[in-house]
Design a protein around this motif. Structure first.
Motif, short mmCIF file in Angstrom:
data_model
loop_
_atom_site.label_atom_id
_atom_site.label_comp_id
_atom_site.label_asym_id
_atom_site.label_seq_id
_atom_site.Cartn_x
_atom_site.Cartn_y
_atom_site.Cartn_z
N ASN A 109 25.98 32.25 31.31
CA ASN A 109 26.32 32.20 32.73
C ASN A 109 27.67 31.52 32.97
O ASN A 109 27.79 30.60 33.78
CB ASN A 109 25.20 31.49 33.51
N LEU A 110 28.69 32.01 32.28
CA LEU A 110 30.04 31.47 32.46
C LEU A 110 30.66 32.02 33.73
O LEU A 110 30.70 33.23 33.94
CB LEU A 110 30.91 31.84 31.26
N THR A 111 31.17 31.12 34.57
CA THR A 111 31.95 31.52 35.75
C THR A 111 33.28 30.77 35.71
O THR A 111 33.33 29.60 35.33
CB THR A 111 31.22 31.21 37.07
N VAL A 112 34.33 31.47 36.09
CA VAL A 112 35.65 30.86 36.19
C VAL A 112 36.26 31.26 37.52
O VAL A 112 36.34 32.46 37.84
CB VAL A 112 36.58 31.31 35.04
N SER A 113 36.67 30.27 38.29
CA SER A 113 37.33 30.55 39.57
C SER A 113 38.66 29.81 39.62
O SER A 113 38.85 28.79 38.95
CB SER A 113 36.44 30.13 40.74
N PHE A 114 39.59 30.34 40.42
CA PHE A 114 40.92 29.75 40.57
C PHE A 114 41.15 29.42 42.04
O PHE A 114 40.81 30.21 42.93
CB PHE A 114 42.00 30.72 40.09
N ASP A 115 41.72 28.26 42.28
CA ASP A 115 42.10 27.89 43.64
C ASP A 115 43.36 28.65 44.03
O ASP A 115 44.36 28.61 43.32
CB ASP A 115 42.36 26.38 43.73
N THR A 116 43.32 29.33 45.16
CA THR A 116 44.48 30.05 45.67
C THR A 116 44.70 29.67 47.12
O THR A 116 43.86 29.01 47.75
CB THR A 116 44.28 31.58 45.57
N SER A 117 45.83 30.07 47.67
CA SER A 117 46.15 29.74 49.06
C SER A 117 45.17 30.37 50.05
O SER A 117 44.99 29.88 51.17
CB SER A 117 47.57 30.21 49.39
N SER A 118 44.52 31.45 49.61
CA SER A 118 43.54 32.13 50.48
C SER A 118 42.10 31.78 50.12
O SER A 118 41.17 32.42 50.60
CB SER A 118 43.74 33.64 50.40
N GLY A 119 41.93 30.76 49.27
CA GLY A 119 40.59 30.35 48.89
C GLY A 119 40.30 30.63 47.42
O GLY A 119 41.15 31.17 46.70
N PHE A 129 39.26 32.24 43.99
CA PHE A 129 39.18 33.60 43.44
C PHE A 129 38.32 33.57 42.20
O PHE A 129 38.60 32.83 41.25
CB PHE A 129 40.57 34.13 43.08
N MET A 130 37.22 34.34 42.20
CA MET A 130 36.29 34.37 41.08
C MET A 130 36.77 35.38 40.05
O MET A 130 36.72 36.58 40.27
CB MET A 130 34.89 34.74 41.57
N ALA A 131 37.24 34.89 38.90
CA ALA A 131 37.78 35.77 37.86
C ALA A 131 36.72 36.19 36.84
O ALA A 131 36.81 37.27 36.26
CB ALA A 131 38.93 35.07 37.13
N VAL A 132 35.75 35.32 36.60
CA VAL A 132 34.66 35.61 35.67
C VAL A 132 33.36 35.27 36.37
O VAL A 132 33.21 34.18 36.93
CB VAL A 132 34.80 34.80 34.36
N LYS A 133 32.41 36.21 36.31
CA LYS A 133 31.19 36.09 37.12
C LYS A 133 29.94 36.16 36.26
O LYS A 133 29.41 37.25 36.01
CB LYS A 133 31.17 37.20 38.18
N GLY A 134 29.50 35.03 35.77
CA GLY A 134 28.20 34.96 35.09
C GLY A 134 28.14 35.68 33.77
O GLY A 134 27.17 36.37 33.49
N ILE A 135 29.14 35.50 32.92
CA ILE A 135 29.19 36.17 31.63
C ILE A 135 28.30 35.46 30.61
O ILE A 135 28.33 34.24 30.49
CB ILE A 135 30.64 36.23 31.09
#
Length: 283
Positions: free
Chosen positions: A8-18, A20-26
């Protein structure tokens, strides 16, 4: 016990618009001496997933997982210093664009020897002897002279071999190859793939091959994970994947291969939400 196990790997990045989920439960696992291919188009989260394992994502990234263990060690529970003892030694990565990945200010010999100094504690004589041995192993001619060359003085194929020499310098248990044949001509691509497979067999490493090339998957892998937009669509052994793909996305990828083309134009993979295959929903 799996060499690398991720749940259940998730990776998100902080962006100016909120966020961003790059990896979703791998979910992912690889055994010793196994070759696992992670395949998918650009932006599918392949490289990000492995950079999360290496601990090389920028501060803007948030990495979460129910489990991320290497050889029984919880990677997420390690501090930076403890993690550096594993990354680069027991887990190594060959990055995309070898010329960009090598430091232009230092010779090939210095960059290989630095790995040996940091992780193996070798003295200068030992480091040089090992560097020459490694360059010979990866097929660099006149290795003693090439140690003194800077990256800009070498071809793309030679730089890739230098990267491979650095990656295997400490006899890693797991090698991650991120698009190892990018920007190389077809003849050199074949040589690099053959080299990686040979080294994997000789060293008994686990090998994770990140690629968008289904031909590379067919030639090198034991098992395949197919990713799309940060989601695992399917996981299967190579023969099953090519003969009986379960997800619509995998079928779309395979239908776009030149060998399967039936008309003048290749089929395209339309930009739509594909559902993961039921069999690929869990590792």
């Amino acid at each position: 016990m799996a060499l690398l196990e991720i749940k259940n790997l998730t990776v998100s990045f902080d962006t100016s618009s909120g966020p961003f989920m790059a990896v979703k439960g791998i979910d992912l696992a690889i055994e010793p001496r196994e070759v696992l291919a992670i395949v998918g188009e650009s932006g599918s989260g392949k490289s990000v997933s492995m950079l999360a394992v290496m601990g090389l994502l920028p501060p803007s990234a948030t990495v979460k997982a129910d489990r991320m263990s290497f050889n029984g060690v919880d990677l997420l529970g390690l501090d930076a210093a403890e993690r550096r003892k594993i990354v680069g030694k027991d887990i190594s990565m060959i990055f995309q664009e070898p010329i960009a990945s090598l430091n232009p200010c230092f010779t090939a010999g210095y960059q290989i020897e630095e790995v040996l100094r940091v992780h193996m504690g070798m003295d200068r004589v030992q480091r040089r002897a090992r560097a020459i041995e490694l360059l010979t192993l990866v097929g660099i001619p006149e290795p003693e002279e090439r140690l003194n060359s800077f990256p800009h003085q070498m071809s793309g194929g030679q730089c890739q071999r230098i990267m491979i020499a650095m990656a295997i310098a400490c006899n890693p248990k797991l090698l991650i190859a991120d698009e190892p044949t990018t920007a190389l001509d077809v003849t050199i691509q074949k040589q690099i793939l053959d080299l990686l497979v040979r080294l994997q067999a000789e060293y008994g490493m686990g090998l994770i091959m990140i690629t968008h090339n289904m031909g590379v998957v067919a030639e090198t892998a034991d098992r395949v994970i197919v990713q799309y937009k940060g989601t695992k669509m399917e996981e299967a052994d190579v023969l099953s994947l090519f003969e009986n793909p379960k997800s619509n996305y995998t079928r779309a990828l395979l239908s776009a291969l030149p060998d399967n083309a039936t008309g003048d134009r290749l089929p395209t993979v339309s930009d739509m939400l594909f559902e993961p295959a039921i069999s690929g929903a869990a590792s």
